[in-house]
Design an enzyme around this catalytic site. Structure first.
Site, mmCIF file in Angstrom:
data_model
loop_
_atom_site.group_PDB
_atom_site.id
_atom_site.type_symbol
_atom_site.label_atom_id
_atom_site.label_comp_id
_atom_site.label_asym_id
_atom_site.label_seq_id
_atom_site.Cartn_x
_atom_site.Cartn_y
_atom_site.Cartn_z
ATOM 1 N N LYS A 36 44.983 52.376 38.317
ATOM 2 C CA LYS A 36 44.742 51.438 37.595
ATOM 3 C C LYS A 36 43.538 52.230 36.679
ATOM 4 O O LYS A 36 43.610 51.602 35.386
ATOM 5 C CB LYS A 36 43.570 50.552 38.522
ATOM 6 C CG LYS A 36 42.856 49.621 37.660
ATOM 7 C CD LYS A 36 41.847 48.913 38.634
ATOM 8 C CE LYS A 36 40.796 47.906 37.947
ATOM 9 N NZ LYS A 36 41.525 46.906 37.271
ATOM 10 N N HIS A 729 47.310 35.991 29.267
ATOM 11 C CA HIS A 729 47.707 37.308 29.770
ATOM 12 C C HIS A 729 47.791 38.596 28.711
ATOM 13 O O HIS A 729 47.640 39.918 29.262
ATOM 14 C CB HIS A 729 48.837 37.412 30.747
ATOM 15 C CG HIS A 729 48.862 36.558 31.728
ATOM 16 N ND1 HIS A 729 49.645 35.036 31.631
ATOM 17 C CD2 HIS A 729 48.162 36.138 32.852
ATOM 18 C CE1 HIS A 729 49.264 34.485 32.686
ATOM 19 N NE2 HIS A 729 48.466 34.895 33.530
HETATM 20 C C1 LIG Z 1 44.443 34.651 38.910
HETATM 21 N N1 LIG Z 1 45.043 35.757 39.704
HETATM 22 C C2 LIG Z 1 44.393 35.861 40.787
HETATM 23 C C3 LIG Z 1 45.363 36.304 42.091
HETATM 24 N N2 LIG Z 1 44.974 36.735 43.223
HETATM 25 C C4 LIG Z 1 43.643 36.861 43.602
HETATM 26 N N3 LIG Z 1 42.998 37.244 44.493
HETATM 27 N N4 LIG Z 1 42.531 36.597 42.482
HETATM 28 C C5 LIG Z 1 43.213 36.138 41.335
HETATM 29 O O1 LIG Z 1 42.215 35.784 40.457
HETATM 30 N N5 LIG Z 1 46.549 36.212 41.880
HETATM 31 C C6 LIG Z 1 47.406 35.596 40.679
HETATM 32 C C7 LIG Z 1 46.401 35.714 39.495
HETATM 33 C C8 LIG Z 1 46.671 36.924 38.836
HETATM 34 N N6 LIG Z 1 46.164 38.048 39.602
HETATM 35 C C9 LIG Z 1 44.854 38.770 39.034
HETATM 36 C C10 LIG Z 1 44.631 39.786 40.175
HETATM 37 C C11 LIG Z 1 43.382 40.507 39.810
HETATM 38 C C12 LIG Z 1 42.769 40.151 38.406
HETATM 39 C C13 LIG Z 1 41.639 40.942 38.380
HETATM 40 O O2 LIG Z 1 40.932 40.798 37.265
HETATM 41 N N7 LIG Z 1 41.300 41.960 39.190
HETATM 42 C C14 LIG Z 1 40.159 42.861 38.829
HETATM 43 C C15 LIG Z 1 39.217 42.997 39.892
HETATM 44 C C16 LIG Z 1 38.542 41.897 40.312
HETATM 45 C C17 LIG Z 1 37.378 42.097 41.261
HETATM 46 O O3 LIG Z 1 37.430 41.808 42.410
HETATM 47 N N8 LIG Z 1 36.169 42.913 40.727
HETATM 48 C C18 LIG Z 1 35.067 43.004 41.549
HETATM 49 C C19 LIG Z 1 35.079 44.504 41.935
HETATM 50 C C20 LIG Z 1 34.703 45.165 40.670
HETATM 51 C C21 LIG Z 1 35.156 46.652 40.619
HETATM 52 O O4 LIG Z 1 35.905 47.201 40.191
HETATM 53 N N9 LIG Z 1 33.847 47.477 40.806
HETATM 54 C C22 LIG Z 1 33.864 48.806 40.794
HETATM 55 C C23 LIG Z 1 32.677 49.141 40.566
HETATM 56 C C24 LIG Z 1 32.032 48.282 39.369
HETATM 57 C C25 LIG Z 1 30.858 49.071 38.406
HETATM 58 O O5 LIG Z 1 30.279 49.973 38.987
HETATM 59 O O6 LIG Z 1 30.975 48.859 37.332
HETATM 60 C C26 LIG Z 1 34.334 49.467 42.150
HETATM 61 O O7 LIG Z 1 34.506 48.647 43.317
HETATM 62 O O8 LIG Z 1 34.759 50.595 42.127
HETATM 63 C C27 LIG Z 1 33.713 42.299 41.140
HETATM 64 O O9 LIG Z 1 33.981 42.025 39.805
HETATM 65 O O10 LIG Z 1 32.771 42.399 41.657
HETATM 66 C C28 LIG Z 1 40.706 44.182 38.393
HETATM 67 O O11 LIG Z 1 39.851 44.844 37.713
HETATM 68 O O12 LIG Z 1 41.850 44.548 38.855
HETATM 69 C C29 LIG Z 1 43.082 39.362 37.597
HETATM 70 C C30 LIG Z 1 44.254 38.443 38.026
#
Ligand SMILES: CN1c2c(nc(N)[nH]c2=O)NC[C@@H]1CNc1ccc(C(=O)N[C@@H](CCC(=O)N[C@@H](CCC(=O)N[C@@H](CCC(=O)O)C(=O)O)C(=O)O)C(=O)O)cc1
Ligand SMILES: N[C@@H](CCS)C(=O)O
Ligand SMILES: [Zn+2]
Length: 804
Positions: A36, A729
């Protein structure tokens, strides 16, 4: 290396037996989401092409090493299943099946390179990307190939070869030709009724050439994935088509050609198993978690020339530890019936997170119940050893698995008597509201809907999740921001989002969902009965990932008493306090919460859904009591969980629709209930959408250019509807003309007092510049269409003009 004593060296072209233990695929994203991060840096221009290749190469090599370390030691045991973005996109690239609207992307040699494949996936300034839809009944999304009578196919093995080169003796894997065409849609320019499957004869020589090329590069086995065979398909003689296709692929192979392994994950291939098994391919995978084998089908795997039976006994779709006793008994039975049996997962493991060992915060009691991808590979390897060497050889592992299962079955923590009593007491009246017409009148007279113009503008809920919000959440979690600071930061965000919507002139506002890490995980964190993970990322599409929560016990809102405490009201109520315009409350529905979590399997899904629905019912009631007049309960996964076999639909639709209605029926008639659906082809669930009995439904429609509207009208749907007019998207901003065209098309078939103007889905993945620009265009387009409709005298003259 694990020996399979029953596997006499079969007469495969390459002479290498099928490995005794294997998986169909492994998580591609990387234990720390390395893929990613590399992809997103490359798209942002901060990682060049060579850098991307190097980072991806290192991840793939580490992935191969890890699978070997876990027990997949034999040649061809590790699949080279490393799609950068999507495995269906890889098949488009490998077969050269470039849709006409992207024809300029082909290089001078006709080849689609990596940069071009990212344009197919993400679009560019000139055009939108390929449509994206759900991969069978999972939360993974694939890119939909567009095939026409003139689509040119030509082999391009470069990406497959690169994947196969990630380690020694890998097994290249690609989507099989039948599934590829069954998942395709007809190109827009194709004649009415054109079926992409009619191009199979043209595609097969390309597959043959790809397979041969992989063989020349050293592959001894090639995996062809045919999951479309486990779903009902409305095709006449599909069995004949499948058999003749695989006979053609298997016939007259050269010395250097690999052996063929066909996989049928996600369900039961039923009548389509025999055509594959007797086609001359050397190994066939059967999903023994979702499917079975009759005695007649088992016989397909016995006798001279029969293919190896690759038994998918370890569940690739969940995170529960396997019942090793039961699996081994099954495997022994098949072996004793005369089959050459290998042990495998039921599907690829890319639906599960990498490694349970990373989850140090999970309570020990429940960790014992779990197996992520790495633990599942160990299960496969142990079973293969048990099959080869006898039960005593794996007695310790069998004992341990048995004890964990028994302890889980006996655990009192999974049952809450009060929750169970409440769910058992549900009756019809709990999922019925007043008739829709009566509600319409009440909403116009006493509800917030009365103050809205024709074709009201709104959004689907989330606003951009900026790096700052995510960083604040991470800081809060790490203790660097205290509760008060974090809440202050989120309220600031809500203030900005409300002000922006007022400035843009939207009619129904949202609070923007900044407090939610994910629309399901956030609910899991506020409900009892769930665990969440720290690193359990699973790919959803492209570089986007989710951390599915683990639903292990009875569900209710967290906090004191059976009904617990409201958790969305503080945010949504705060947003409403900032504006005179209506703020739409935003919740995720029960089906979607189940679909995007790993769910307990010790009771029917419908029972679990009712518990989740009751927890949401409490939240809806609290929102209403806090003065929120419109509540949206998102069910984007309603279509996703639809069973792959039609005979199972009625039962599923019965409990899924009921659970949505349980969640949304405890409100006054003047409260308007919305729902939102996206990421799927809805044709098969139109009557269920109607049966949800929501007052307004917003639905993704922009990429498919409103294809859904006619069938919805034909199905007699006469509720409020917001067909998406901006495909969120891709970062591309649609022009006012484009949005007006889509909305105008919708206004041709939907009365203006039922039509809403909104994007396809939430804006969490978008950035602010494109969000502001696109919403400005949306509001302007709505005004334009409203005026056109009024000018046509279509009955909107009495409506108020839109704000802004
Ligand atoms: C709407 N959709 C979703 C689906 N499924 C879900 N479970 N949720 C959905 O919203 N399915 C259908 C559709 C399309 N699918 C997706 C899936 C994923 C995303 C998306 O944007 N994912 C983000 C991650 C989202 C998240 O959980 N973020 C957390 C953690 C953030 C993070 O990365 N933290 C970092 C540290 C961050 C920092 O220090 O700055 C870490 O852990 O390392 C949050 O916001 O807290 C993605 O980026 O993939 C959209 C549609
Ligand atoms: N309310 C959610 C729905 C996504 S399907 C959002 O806006 O992100
Ligand atoms: Zn959506």
């Amino acid at each position: 290396m694990t020996e399979n004593p029953t596997a006499a060296t079969p007469a495969t072209p390459a002479g290498v037996p099928f490995p005794a233990a294997t998986v169909l695929g492994y998580p591609r994203i990387g234990p720390r989401r390395e893929l990613k991060k590399a992809l997103e840096r490359s798209w942002a221009g901060t990682l060049d092409a060579e850098g991307l290749t190097a980072e991806v190469g290192a991840l793939r090599a580490a992935t191969v090493d890890r699978q070997r370390e876990l027990g997949l030691t034999e040649p061809a045991a590790v699949p080279a299943s490393f799609a950068l973005y999507d495995q269906v996109l890889d098949a488009i690239v490998a077969t050269g099946a470039l849709p006409a609207r992207f024809s300029d992307l082909a290089g001078s040699d006709g080849v689609i390179d990596r940069a071009a494949s990212f344009v197919l996936a993400r679009g560019d300034v000139a055009r939108g990307p390929l449509e994206m839809t759900k991969w069978f009944d999972t939360n993974y999304h694939y890119l939909v190939p567009e095939i026409g009578p003139e689509t040119r196919f030509s082999p391009n093995a470069a990406e497959l070869l690169a994947q196969a080169a990630a380690g020694e003796g890998l097994r290249p894997a690609l989507v099989g030709p039948v599934t590829f065409l069954l998942l395709s849609k007809a190109e827009d320019s194709a004649p009415e009724g054109f079926d992409p499957l009619s191009r199979l004869d043209d595609l097969l020589p390309v597959y043959r050439e790809l397979i041969s090329e992989l063989g020349r590069a050293g592959a001894t086995w090639v995996q062809l994935e045919e999951p479309a065979l486990v779903a009902d398909q409305d095709r006449g003689d599909l069995a004949g088509v499948v058999e003749s296709a695989y006979r053609r692929l298997a016939a007259d192979r050269a010395e250097s050609d690999p052996a063929l392994f066909v996989a049928t994950p996600y369900g039961d291939a039923e009548d389509l198993l025999a055509p594959v098994a007797r086609s001359g391919v050397e190994a066939v995978h059967v999903d023994l978690v979702r499917g079975g084998l009759t005695a007649e089908q088992t016989a397909l795997f016995t006798g001279e020339g029969a293919p190896a039976l690759v038994a998918g006994v370890v569940n690739g779709r969940n995170i529960w530890r396997a019942d090793l006793d039961a699996a081994l008994t099954r495997l022994e039975g098949l072996r004793d019936a005369g089959a050459r049996v290998s042990v495998a997962t039921s599907t690829s493991l890319f639906h599960t997170p990498h490694d349970l060992e990373q989850e140090t915060a999970l309570p020990e009691e429940r960790r014992r119940w779990l197996a992520f991808a790495d633990q599942k590979i160990r299960e496969v390897a142990v079973l293969a050893r048990g099959l080869a060497e006898g039960r005593e050889a794996i007695a310790a592992e069998l004992d341990d698995a048995r004890a964990a299962l028994e302890q889980r079955a006996a655990a009192r923590s999974t049952r809450d008597a009060a929750v169970r009593e409440r769910a058992a007491a549900l009756t019809e009246s709990d999922w019925h509201r007043e008739p829709a017409e009566e509600r319409r009148a009440a909403q116009a007279a006493d509800g917030v809907a009365g103050g809205l113009p024709a074709i009201p503008t709104t959004t689907i809920g989330s606003f951009p999740q900026t790096a700052e919000i995510r960083a604040a959440r991470a800081a809060h979690k790490a203790g660097r921001l205290d509760d008060e600071q974090y809440v202050g930061r989120l309220r600031e965000e809500i203030r900005d989002v409300v002000a922006l919507q007022e400035e843009l002139g939207l009619d129904v506002l949202v609070h923007g969902e900044p407090e939610r890490n994910d629309m399901v995980q956030y609910f899991a964190e506020n409900f009892d009965g769930f665990d969440v993970t720290d690193h359990g990322w699973v790919q959803s599409y492209g570089s986007r990932c989710t951390r599915p929560s683990i639903l292990w016990g009875d569900v209710s809102r967290s906090g004191e008493g059976l009904r617990g405490e409201a958790f969305t009201v503080p945010w949504i109520g705060y947003a409403q306090s900032l504006t005179e315009r209506p703020v739409k409350g935003m919740l995720t529905g029960p089906v979607t919460i189940l679909a995007w979590s790993f769910v307990r399997e010790d009771q029917p899904l419908g029972e679990t859904a009712d518990q989740v629905a009751l927890a949401l019912r409490d939240e809806v009631a609290d929102l209403e009591a806090a003065g929120i007049g419109i509540v949206q309960v998102d069910e984007p996964a309603l279509r996703e969980l639809l069973p792959l076999r039609r005979r199972d639909h009625a039962d599923y639709l019965d409990w899924s629709v009921r659970s949505f209605r349980v969640a949304t029926s405890d409100v006054r008639p003047s409260t308007q209930i919305h729902t939102h659906l996206c990421y799927s082809e809805f044709g098969e669930v139109l009557s269920a959408i109607d049966a949800l009995d929501a007052d307004v439904t917003s639905v993704e429609a922009a990429r498919s250019r409103m294809e859904l509207l006619d069938p919805l009208q034909e199905a007699g749907f006469d509720r409020g509807i917001g067909p998406g007019v901006w495909d969120i998207h891709s970062p591309r901003v649609p022009t006012v003309d484009e949005v007006s065209t889509l909305l105008g098309a919708a206004a041709e078939v939907i009365a203006p007092d039922r039509l809403w103007a909104n994007p396809d889905c939430g804006l969490k993945t978008r950035a602010y510049p494109e969000t502001k620009a696109a919403l400005t265009h949306l509001v302007e387009a709505a005004g334009r269409v409203r005026a056109e409709v009024a000018a046509r005298g279509a009955g909107v003259s009495a409506q108020e003009p839109s704000r802004g």
